[in-house]
Design an enzyme around this catalytic site. Sequence first.
Site, PDB file in Angstrom:
ATOM      1  N   CYS A 206     -11.176  -7.326  -4.524  1.00 20.24           N
ATOM      2  CA  CYS A 206     -10.882  -7.693  -5.908  1.00 20.24           C
ATOM      3  C   CYS A 206     -10.018  -6.623  -6.579  1.00 20.24           C
ATOM      4  CB  CYS A 206     -12.199  -7.863  -6.668  1.00 20.24           C
ATOM      5  SG  CYS A 206     -11.984  -8.220  -8.425  1.00 20.24           S
ATOM      6  N   CYS A 209     -12.394  -4.941  -9.568  1.00 23.85           N
ATOM      7  CA  CYS A 209     -13.573  -4.101  -9.329  1.00 23.85           C
ATOM      8  C   CYS A 209     -13.680  -3.589  -7.895  1.00 23.85           C
ATOM      9  CB  CYS A 209     -14.837  -4.862  -9.709  1.00 23.85           C
ATOM     10  SG  CYS A 209     -15.231  -6.229  -8.573  1.00 23.85           S
ATOM     11  N   CYS A 228     -14.441 -13.331  -6.555  1.00 19.39           N
ATOM     12  CA  CYS A 228     -15.017 -12.008  -6.356  1.00 19.39           C
ATOM     13  C   CYS A 228     -16.539 -12.130  -6.252  1.00 19.39           C
ATOM     14  CB  CYS A 228     -14.645 -11.083  -7.503  1.00 19.39           C
ATOM     15  SG  CYS A 228     -15.355  -9.425  -7.360  1.00 19.39           S
ATOM     16  N   CYS A 231     -17.455  -9.685  -9.899  1.00 25.80           N
ATOM     17  CA  CYS A 231     -16.974  -9.896 -11.267  1.00 25.80           C
ATOM     18  C   CYS A 231     -16.394 -11.301 -11.412  1.00 25.80           C
ATOM     19  CB  CYS A 231     -15.958  -8.822 -11.662  1.00 25.80           C
ATOM     20  SG  CYS A 231     -14.328  -9.012 -10.887  1.00 25.80           S
ATOM     21  N   ASP A 353       9.892  -0.502  12.093  1.00 24.55           N
ATOM     22  CA  ASP A 353       8.568  -0.662  12.683  1.00 24.55           C
ATOM     23  C   ASP A 353       8.376  -2.109  13.114  1.00 24.55           C
ATOM     24  OD1 ASP A 353       5.887  -0.832  13.298  1.00 24.55           O
ATOM     25  OD2 ASP A 353       5.178   0.073  11.432  1.00 24.55           O
TER      26      ASP A 353
END
EC number: 6.3.5.13
Length: 439
Positions: A206, A209, A228, A231, A353
Amino acid sequence: MSLLSIAAVKLSSSVLKLAGRGGSLPGEIGLKLDPASLKKLKINGPVVLVTGTNGKTSTANLIASVFEASGYEIISNRKGDNLREGITTALLSNASLSGSLGKKALILEVDELNVRHILPNLPVSALVVNNFFRDQLDRAREMEQLIESIESVLGDYCGTLILNGNDPNTYRLSLKAPKAKVVSFGLDENRYSVKSTTEASEGKFCPKCSHPLEYDYYQYSHIGKFHCTHCDFQSPDLDVMLQDVNLDENTFELNSTRFKGPYEGMYSMYNYAALFGVMKEFGLPNDAAIKVFGNAPHPFGRNERFEKKGREVILNLIKNPTGANEVMKVIEREERRKNVVIVLNDREQDGRDVSWIYDTQFEKILNDSTNRIVCTGLRRNDMALRLYYSGFDPKQIHVTDSLQDALHQVFEEDLPIFVVATYTALRESRNIIEKEIAA
């Protein structure tokens, strides 16, 4: 407005066009003469920016075409010159000497790292964001850094954010734009949705949070319906939600109307959803989309189709694991016996890469319907080794240092051909395909 910078861009653009070239050089000259060129333009029409990791070229071109079909005059960087210099070329070369662009609609594809240079310097009506995936770490940096660079210019943005509501990395932008209106788009759960995924994904935590995100379902990668565990951050109630998606027919339903899109793949459905998000915001008619869908050309190297004596040749760009996985799904759906050419380069524009090939599910095409895979490009041996490690029959893996030889090999057999190439190999691949078809 600096008359000199506009005149310089117009003159250098004209000279390059006579030479059969275009690009960012005129804009680079204009910005050196007047670094504030974009900010000084007089714009009275809508300004739509389109960004994201995958699909921004196709989406921006569809949006531009729908605006045209709705009666607008437009200015757009359709060829994909999406850095600050290329965008400056597109705008200043179309401006009057006084800096006016009139009431034209500006539809601009913008590289993700360049949003911070463009958004504060134009009166942006809408910022469209398709998705964020890990992409070319040596150029684009970690995805978190990229997203933060865009968030840094959203605090005072008063336009509309048109966001993929199925992508937590995209929808989090709404948290940093308190003055903006938000329009969300996405797809309903459908026959292709899955409850778990083994694909490379970045939407695990999230942004509010840092607790884990849970998914009701995935469409692909980390795109799906999320919430989430701690939250209130979650997928929004979508303002534009495509339903009854059929990837075999390239069809979907929106507000009880059935549409047939011109391009294949789940990722294309999200491009359409973004388009309809823009149409909703600007009140553009469905008839315009239907007209565009019926006549849309395939963008350069994006599922671009060629034909020779009834045999299809399909060219696709690959540049990161998520986009490449979606291309693999398109190839996988071709049940006929086929040949595949993979062109892997590692020049600066491709990304040095190439470890992302180990996060790409090439296994999807390593089956009995794939006759052989020809590996070429600067990192051809790395690509062949990747296929060998996956258990593909070594006799069906061919390696050549010549792209022309690679394509000539597969053209000698009467089988459909899929060519996938990184950025710097794309144009050369296309040119050779056209020569083989003309032969």
